[in-house]
Design a protein around this motif. Structure first.
Motif, PDB file in Angstrom:
ATOM      1  N   ALA A 128      48.850  94.926  81.081  1.00  0.00           N
ATOM      2  CA  ALA A 128      47.952  95.333  82.164  1.00  0.00           C
ATOM      3  C   ALA A 128      48.009  96.844  82.377  1.00  0.00           C
ATOM      4  N   LYS A 139      49.814  78.102  83.392  1.00  0.00           N
ATOM      5  CA  LYS A 139      49.201  78.465  84.680  1.00  0.00           C
ATOM      6  C   LYS A 139      49.979  79.587  85.359  1.00  0.00           C
ATOM      7  N   GLY A 179      49.232  82.808  83.698  1.00  0.00           N
ATOM      8  CA  GLY A 179      47.885  83.241  84.061  1.00  0.00           C
ATOM      9  C   GLY A 179      47.853  83.880  85.431  1.00  0.00           C
ATOM     10  N   PHE A 180      48.540  83.257  86.386  1.00  0.00           N
ATOM     11  CA  PHE A 180      48.599  83.813  87.743  1.00  0.00           C
ATOM     12  C   PHE A 180      49.333  85.155  87.734  1.00  0.00           C
ATOM     13  N   THR A 181      50.427  85.224  86.955  1.00  0.00           N
ATOM     14  CA  THR A 181      51.174  86.477  86.861  1.00  0.00           C
ATOM     15  C   THR A 181      50.306  87.585  86.273  1.00  0.00           C
ATOM     16  N   PHE A 191      47.071  87.817  86.487  1.00  0.00           N
ATOM     17  CA  PHE A 191      46.103  88.197  87.523  1.00  0.00           C
ATOM     18  C   PHE A 191      46.743  89.152  88.532  1.00  0.00           C
ATOM     19  N   VAL A 192      47.978  88.835  88.943  1.00  0.00           N
ATOM     20  CA  VAL A 192      48.676  89.708  89.896  1.00  0.00           C
ATOM     21  C   VAL A 192      48.939  91.070  89.270  1.00  0.00           C
ATOM     22  N   VAL A 214      47.192  92.641  86.944  1.00  0.00           N
ATOM     23  CA  VAL A 214      45.929  93.391  86.907  1.00  0.00           C
ATOM     24  C   VAL A 214      45.585  93.895  88.308  1.00  0.00           C
ATOM     25  N   SER A 215      45.773  93.041  89.320  1.00  0.00           N
ATOM     26  CA  SER A 215      45.493  93.445  90.700  1.00  0.00           C
ATOM     27  C   SER A 215      46.403  94.592  91.126  1.00  0.00           C
TER      28      SER A 215
END
Length: 549
Positions: free
Chosen positions: A388, A432, A435-437, A439-440, A442-443
């Motif tokens: 990221a 999953k 994937g959530f990690t 997303f965090v 990138v955020s």
């Protein structure tokens, strides 16, 4: 725009001035009229927050401003310097001040010292707010000293408590060393730059950085500023007073951990134009901040009381913040200050609820530790963070500060998810979770990019030239924090082993730094028995009645 530009400096100074007026009320009157003090400070807190928000909005129309109200020679000017950094910090501290003041209204209701407490609380908040908008280094140093003096009165609010007085004395000595560092740095700045005005200091520092020229006394100035920041933000080994201030009322802890303790980081960010001229000082800041972050994080895991655990958490977070400053990630440090302040204020003011939650959710680990699986998951989190970072133009040799904090954040998040699902972990849950990690991650980098854009022109946002030492420190810290999380998982399973028990006891006692400082205080400045101001007043009344009879 001219009316806004003319009015904005007066609007900026309104909040600090109102708090100062409340803080200048005499102790005797405040003690005798606690309800009136509540009625005075409550609207001041709301007004302070309101004008801070309005000032931030006004800044969008005017751009950064510098306005001098009056001058007492070259060494002191009442000057407001208001830019995006000042607007963020003024709004943040005003909000914390509002929350703490309102919380105090109910927390100390019926306490004989409530009025006195509100007087010193207002004075301390006034000093912190003034620090955020100071535009002159002489003014900055005086306010820096005033913060610690006001805090000292809050720390000894219950002077009959030995622990409160011990912690206050440790803090007092530490603060005086920090004051001496700041005063000496200011003298050298005046000799080297010929001015103490922030606008001119920053201009000269920018010119030197762009041209590659050198300025006098830069290593000495930045070294003293680093020392002052380490002392102010409770960095190892100057940290022992912070976990010991739990004898003070909870609002003091909230204000201290959410506002005052950030002053060291704010100093580094405010003086970032000067700090980047001295790579050696930044390296020292990186090393001490990184070691303190690791020390505080590991010791925090062994604490069995909520507030002491939160105190070591603050020590670790301040280490992270100064580490980011040392690696040149000044915008990230500002975002860290904001996030930590809001979280820690809530944590202390709701610490009673945390105790009940901890009791209800406490459970012993089951099964066998899955060390290799956890290492794989944590390494995957670090890999996602680096990916990221590359996506947002932040590789390790470009912005190491973002990657160190981001990797630690992602590993902590994955560890929490691991604990929640370790007994029923499946391939589907693993995917999953990653994937959530992702997303965090990138955020996280998107938010950092936004803050960097917002603060451009207020702090140094250009990446510093990479150094071998900086890269080694960054990689080492990521590995060490990964090891700390594995240690946290293994500790409950190994606690019956003698060597683990010994390590646990040493960490529980913070490697005994507090014991050394305790003995030092007893030798240098022994603590005598004391009585509270209320008890002393009763004693005087009793003696007067006795003499009259």
């Amino acid at each position: 725009m001219e009316p806004i530009t003319t009015t904005l400096p007066f609007l900026v100074i309104t909040g600090p001035l109102l708090y100062l007026l409340a803080g200048l009320i005499s102790v005797r009157w405040a003690s005798r009229n606690p309800q009136k003090m509540v009625q005075i400070t409550n609207p001041i807190a709301w007004t302070g927050f309101g004008v801070a928000v309005l000032s931030a909005i006004g800044l969008a129309f005017t751009g950064k401003i510098s306005h001098t109200f009056f001058s007492l020679g070259a060494f002191f000017k009442l000057t407001v310097y208001f830019d995006v950094l000042s607007a963020v910090m003024l709004t943040l501290v005003s909000f914390i001040g509002l929350i703490v003041t309102r919380y105090t209204r109910n927390y100390l209701a019926g306490d004989a010292g409530q009025g006195r407490f509100l007087k010193w609380l207002s004075l301390t908040i006034a000093a912190v707010l003034t620090l955020m908008v100071s535009g002159h280094l002489g003014m900055f140093v005086l306010v820096w000293m005033g913060i610690s003096l006001g805090l000292h009165q809050l720390l000894v609010f219950y002077p009959e408590r030995f622990g409160a007085r011990l912690a206050a004395r440790k803090k007092f000595i530490t603060s005086r060393l920090g004051d001496l560092s700041m005063i000496t740095a200011a003298v050298l700045v005046y000799q080297g730059f010929g001015t103490l005005d922030f606008v001119r200091i920053f201009e000269l520092a920018q010119e030197a950085r762009m041209s590659g020229a050198s300025l006098p006394y830069i290593p000495e100035i930045t070294g003293l500023l680093v020392l002052a920041a380490l002392l102010k933000s409770a960095q190892f080994p100057f940290h022992s007073w912070l976990p010991e201030v739990m004898e003070t009322p909870t609002p003091v802890s909230a204000l201290l951990h959410a506002g005052i303790i950030n002053a060291g980081g704010f100093l580094m960010v405010r003086m970032s134009e000067v700090m980047v001229l001295a790579p050696g000082s930044l390296t020292a800041l990186t090393v001490v901040g990184g070691l303190t972050a690791l020390f505080g994080s590991v010791v925090m895991l062994t604490q069995n009381t909520v507030k002491v655990g939160l105190a070591y958490s603050t020590i670790a977070q301040m280490g992270f913040m100064l580490l980011q400053c040392g690696l040149g990630a000044f915008p990230a440090a500002v975002l860290h200050i904001v996030g930590h302040s809001l979280y820690k204020a809530h944590a202390f003011l709701s610490s009673g609820s945390v105790v009940e939650t901890s009791k209800s959710s406490l459970k012993l680990p089951k099964g066998k530790p899955q060390t290799l699986n956890l290492l794989l998951v944590l390494a995957s989190a670090v890999g996602l963070t680096f990916a990221a970072g590359a996506l947002f133009g932040a590789p390790l040799d470009h912005k190491p500060g973002l990657l160190v904090l981001g990797s630690t954040l992602m590993m902590g998040l994955v560890y929490l998810m691991w604990n929640a699902a370790s007994e029923r972990l499946t391939a589907k849950l693993f995917v999953k979770g990653l994937g959530f990690t992702g997303f965090v991650a990138v955020s996280y980098f998107a938010l950092q990019s936004g803050v960097e854009w917002l603060l451009k022109g207020a702090v140094v946002t250009d990446p510093l030239a990479p150094t071998v030492m900086g890269l080694l420190i960054s990689i080492s810290l990521i590995v060490l924090f990964l090891a700390a999380l594995v240690l946290q998982m293994l500790l409950p399973y190994r606690i019956s082993h003698p060597q683990w028990q010994v390590a646990y006891i040493h960490l529980l006692n913070g490697l005994y730094v507090h014991a050394f400082t305790h003995r030092l205080i007893e030798k240098v400045w022994p603590i005598k028995p004391a009585v509270s101001p209320e008890a002393a007043q009763k004693g005087k009344s009793h003696d007067f009645a006795k003499r009259a009879s």
